[in-house]
Design a protein around this motif. Structure first.
Motif, PDB file in Angstrom:
ATOM      1  N   TRP A 158      27.362  34.083  32.307  1.00  0.00           N
ATOM      2  CA  TRP A 158      27.604  35.395  31.702  1.00  0.00           C
ATOM      3  C   TRP A 158      27.838  36.452  32.778  1.00  0.00           C
ATOM      4  N   GLN A 159      27.017  36.437  33.843  1.00  0.00           N
ATOM      5  CA  GLN A 159      27.194  37.401  34.921  1.00  0.00           C
ATOM      6  C   GLN A 159      28.549  37.237  35.604  1.00  0.00           C
ATOM      7  N   ALA A 160      28.970  35.981  35.791  1.00  0.00           N
ATOM      8  CA  ALA A 160      30.272  35.741  36.419  1.00  0.00           C
ATOM      9  C   ALA A 160      31.399  36.299  35.556  1.00  0.00           C
ATOM     10  N   ARG A 161      31.286  36.113  34.239  1.00  0.00           N
ATOM     11  CA  ARG A 161      32.335  36.641  33.346  1.00  0.00           C
ATOM     12  C   ARG A 161      32.361  38.159  33.355  1.00  0.00           C
ATOM     13  N   VAL A 162      31.179  38.783  33.288  1.00  0.00           N
ATOM     14  CA  VAL A 162      31.130  40.248  33.317  1.00  0.00           C
ATOM     15  C   VAL A 162      31.634  40.777  34.649  1.00  0.00           C
ATOM     16  N   SER A 163      31.223  40.122  35.751  1.00  0.00           N
ATOM     17  CA  SER A 163      31.665  40.534  37.078  1.00  0.00           C
ATOM     18  C   SER A 163      33.178  40.419  37.208  1.00  0.00           C
ATOM     19  N   THR A 164      33.739  39.312  36.702  1.00  0.00           N
ATOM     20  CA  THR A 164      35.186  39.114  36.755  1.00  0.00           C
ATOM     21  C   THR A 164      35.915  40.176  35.935  1.00  0.00           C
ATOM     22  N   ASP A 165      35.420  40.430  34.729  1.00  0.00           N
ATOM     23  CA  ASP A 165      36.045  41.453  33.887  1.00  0.00           C
ATOM     24  C   ASP A 165      35.991  42.817  34.556  1.00  0.00           C
ATOM     25  N   LEU A 166      34.864  43.115  35.186  1.00  0.00           N
ATOM     26  CA  LEU A 166      34.708  44.414  35.826  1.00  0.00           C
ATOM     27  C   LEU A 166      35.643  44.550  37.019  1.00  0.00           C
ATOM     28  N   ASP A 227      23.173  43.412  52.241  1.00  0.00           N
ATOM     29  CA  ASP A 227      22.666  43.868  50.940  1.00  0.00           C
ATOM     30  C   ASP A 227      21.649  42.866  50.402  1.00  0.00           C
ATOM     31  N   PRO A 228      20.393  42.941  50.869  1.00  0.00           N
ATOM     32  CA  PRO A 228      19.377  41.993  50.390  1.00  0.00           C
ATOM     33  C   PRO A 228      19.143  42.081  48.886  1.00  0.00           C
ATOM     34  N   ARG A 229      19.443  43.213  48.256  1.00  0.00           N
ATOM     35  CA  ARG A 229      19.260  43.339  46.805  1.00  0.00           C
ATOM     36  C   ARG A 229      20.331  42.567  46.025  1.00  0.00           C
ATOM     37  N   ARG A 230      21.394  42.209  46.710  1.00  0.00           N
ATOM     38  CA  ARG A 230      22.491  41.410  46.134  1.00  0.00           C
ATOM     39  C   ARG A 230      23.135  42.113  44.936  1.00  0.00           C
ATOM     40  N   GLU A 231      23.398  43.391  45.089  1.00  0.00           N
ATOM     41  CA  GLU A 231      24.139  44.135  44.068  1.00  0.00           C
ATOM     42  C   GLU A 231      25.637  44.039  44.362  1.00  0.00           C
ATOM     43  N   ILE A 232      26.114  42.828  44.532  1.00  0.00           N
ATOM     44  CA  ILE A 232      27.500  42.573  44.946  1.00  0.00           C
ATOM     45  C   ILE A 232      28.298  42.031  43.767  1.00  0.00           C
ATOM     46  N   LEU A 233      29.482  42.562  43.574  1.00  0.00           N
ATOM     47  CA  LEU A 233      30.422  42.008  42.595  1.00  0.00           C
ATOM     48  C   LEU A 233      31.353  41.053  43.333  1.00  0.00           C
ATOM     49  N   LEU A 234      31.536  39.857  42.773  1.00  0.00           N
ATOM     50  CA  LEU A 234      32.271  38.816  43.493  1.00  0.00           C
ATOM     51  C   LEU A 234      33.274  38.144  42.577  1.00  0.00           C
ATOM     52  N   ARG A 235      34.450  37.871  43.134  1.00  0.00           N
ATOM     53  CA  ARG A 235      35.477  37.086  42.442  1.00  0.00           C
ATOM     54  C   ARG A 235      36.105  36.171  43.473  1.00  0.00           C
ATOM     55  N   GLU A 236      36.257  34.889  43.126  1.00  0.00           N
ATOM     56  CA  GLU A 236      36.808  33.959  44.101  1.00  0.00           C
ATOM     57  C   GLU A 236      37.585  32.841  43.431  1.00  0.00           C
ATOM     58  N   ARG A 237      38.477  32.294  44.197  1.00  0.00           N
ATOM     59  CA  ARG A 237      39.123  31.017  43.934  1.00  0.00           C
ATOM     60  C   ARG A 237      39.066  30.242  45.240  1.00  0.00           C
ATOM     61  N   ARG A 238      39.263  28.934  45.179  1.00  0.00           N
ATOM     62  CA  ARG A 238      39.158  28.174  46.419  1.00  0.00           C
ATOM     63  C   ARG A 238      40.129  28.723  47.464  1.00  0.00           C
ATOM     64  N   GLY A 239      39.585  29.199  48.564  1.00  0.00           N
ATOM     65  CA  GLY A 239      40.393  29.704  49.662  1.00  0.00           C
ATOM     66  C   GLY A 239      40.542  31.206  49.709  1.00  0.00           C
ATOM     67  N   VAL A 240      40.173  31.925  48.640  1.00  0.00           N
ATOM     68  CA  VAL A 240      40.321  33.381  48.640  1.00  0.00           C
ATOM     69  C   VAL A 240      39.141  33.998  47.899  1.00  0.00           C
ATOM     70  N   LEU A 241      38.668  35.137  48.414  1.00  0.00           N
ATOM     71  CA  LEU A 241      37.458  35.765  47.877  1.00  0.00           C
ATOM     72  C   LEU A 241      37.605  37.279  47.959  1.00  0.00           C
ATOM     73  N   LEU A 418      47.832  37.264  46.615  1.00  0.00           N
ATOM     74  CA  LEU A 418      46.391  37.055  46.541  1.00  0.00           C
ATOM     75  C   LEU A 418      45.827  37.511  45.206  1.00  0.00           C
ATOM     76  N   ARG A 419      46.350  38.612  44.666  1.00  0.00           N
ATOM     77  CA  ARG A 419      45.840  39.103  43.390  1.00  0.00           C
ATOM     78  C   ARG A 419      46.087  38.088  42.284  1.00  0.00           C
ATOM     79  N   ALA A 420      47.270  37.485  42.289  1.00  0.00           N
ATOM     80  CA  ALA A 420      47.586  36.484  41.284  1.00  0.00           C
ATOM     81  C   ALA A 420      46.664  35.263  41.413  1.00  0.00           C
ATOM     82  N   ARG A 421      46.361  34.876  42.658  1.00  0.00           N
ATOM     83  CA  ARG A 421      45.486  33.722  42.849  1.00  0.00           C
ATOM     84  C   ARG A 421      44.068  34.014  42.392  1.00  0.00           C
TER      85      ARG A 421
END
Length: 424
Positions: A158-166, A227-241, A418-421
């Motif tokens: 769920w967090q990954a989906r919300v993070s991706t949408d955001l 950021d030890p609190r880990r308030e990081i938004l992340l999106r990745e595909r293999r090879g790009v982040l 990169l955006r498309a990937r």
């Protein structure tokens, strides 16, 4: 262990202990609460309300009593603590630590009362009882771990989906609704009103799953150190982040940590870039787009093993996003050189060598007279004086525009989009 599987000689001692646990459940639960709350005060476990701890202990003791008596399958614990621990973002250890403490309390009670009273049991029977208790508590721990894992995986998805949408919303381009962004951030337990900065990374060549897992871990370790609190938004595909990282943190800065991370094996295959800081999460879309644009320029220039900041390539970023301006710069300044790649290369190296004729010749592996002849050709074709700083500056901007057009052509051919990937 079903009743039919229990040897007759052992069944009676198990039943004796089961009855004893039933009658002593309140006292045992109270002793557990006393030890548990004392441990909470010392900081080894998370503090829980005594009433809740008491109810958990009574339920677990009842399950163990039924299991010892052989009254069918082991019942479920009603507390669901493993699930709650996962939802609260705490360590998996806390899902089972209370059960292990309760096991010690129950075991101590069994050992203290095993040889007392008219129903005292022998040493071999005690071993059998303790073995059965250990099995029962192992089952209870396994169920709590399964509850934790199930909830944790659902929450992570769920967090990954919300993070991706955001991130998709922020990077799209149009102005975003700040209230919507802030609401989604709070759902992820992220403070949206702190400054953020985008970081992008690209691995070349395309890595295997194992290679990317190693590189990804190294990048995330650097980000988590910042950021030890880990308030990081992340999106990745293999090879790009792409990551949005809070900046309001003490300690080493984000760019120095990433530079340190690249000083080793990852630096041989990894391109990293950073956008400009944004004042809040809702304004961080610009930083995301800047980071990806800077990363594309870094890839085109083969600047691996270093952090390319948007301000380092700000002119190239502007030119890459304005094709008309780039084409006009090329046409009006170096249009006559486009079909003569050897002259373009000479001009590029001449500028990189600070207009030093001898150094340019050494870089091109030609005679200095050849360089001088080519420079005269360039001057004739462009109408520029190759000794004047202003003219050289104009030609350098035109070369940047030429690179921007070439880079954009690569992107349209799906080599570095990169955006498309990331968001396909």
């Amino acid at each position: 262990m079903a009743p039919s599987d229990t040897p007759t000689a052992v069944a009676e001692p198990l039943a004796v202990v089961a009855r004893n646990l039933d009658s002593a459940s309140t006292a045992l639960a109270n002793e557990f609460v006393r030890q548990y709350v004392s441990a909470a005060e010392s900081g080894t476990v998370d503090r829980q309300a005594p009433v809740e701890a008491f109810d958990m202990a009574v339920s677990a003791i009842g399950v163990c009593s039924s299991g010892l008596a052989g009254d069918g399958p082991i019942g479920e614990l009603p507390s669901g603590r493993g699930s709650r621990v996962a939802l609260q973002g705490r360590s998996v250890v806390e899902a089972v630590e209370w059960l292990r403490l309760l096991e010690r309390v129950v075991t101590d009670h069994v050992l203290a009362h095993a040889g007392t009273g008219a129903e005292g049991i022998g040493l071999d029977d005690i071993r059998a009882v303790l073995g059965r208790l250990a099995e029962l508590f192992d089952v209870l721990c396994t169920r709590e771990l399964e509850s934790f894992t199930s909830t944790y995986n659902e929450l992570a998805g769920w967090q990954a989906r919300v993070s991706t949408d955001l991130l998709s919303c922020l990077i799209a381009g149009p102005a975003v609704d700040a209230s919507t962004v802030n609401d989604q951030a709070r759902m992820l337990n992220i403070n949206p009103h702190q400054p953020f900065r985008a970081v992008a990374a690209y691995h070349d060549p395309v890595p295997t799953a194992q290679q990317w897992a190693r590189v990804r871990r190294r990048v995330l370790e650097a980000l988590w150190r910042h950021d030890p609190r880990r308030e990081i938004l992340l999106r990745e595909r293999r090879g790009v982040l792409l990551a949005l990282v809070p900046l309001d943190r003490p300690g080493p800065g984000l760019v120095p940590l990433l530079t340190e991370m690249l000083d080793g094996e990852p630096g041989r295959s990894l391109f990293v870039s950073a956008g400009e800081p944004a004042k809040s999460l809702s304004a961080a879309g610009h930083s995301c787009r800047q980071a990806l644009s800077a990363l594309e320029i870094s890839i085109y220039r083969d600047q691996r093993g270093q952090v390319t900041q948007c301000t380092d390539v700000i002119l190239e970023v502007l030119l890459a996003h304005n094709r008309w301006v780039s084409n006009r710069l090329i046409e009006t300044r170096i249009g006559q050189l486009v079909e003569k790649p050897h002259l373009l290369d000479t001009l590029r190296v001449y500028i990189a060598c600070d207009m030093a004729l001898q150094r340019t010749a050494e870089e091109l592996l030609v005679h200095p007279n050849t360089v001088a002849y080519r420079l005269r050709q360039i001057a004739t074709l462009t109408g520029r004086d190759m000794r004047r700083i202003t003219d050289i500056g104009d030609l350098n901007v035109a070369l940047m525009a030429y690179d921007a057009i070439q880079m954009r052509r690569d992107r349209e051919e799906a080599r570095t989009d990169l955006r498309a990937r990331l968001f396909a």
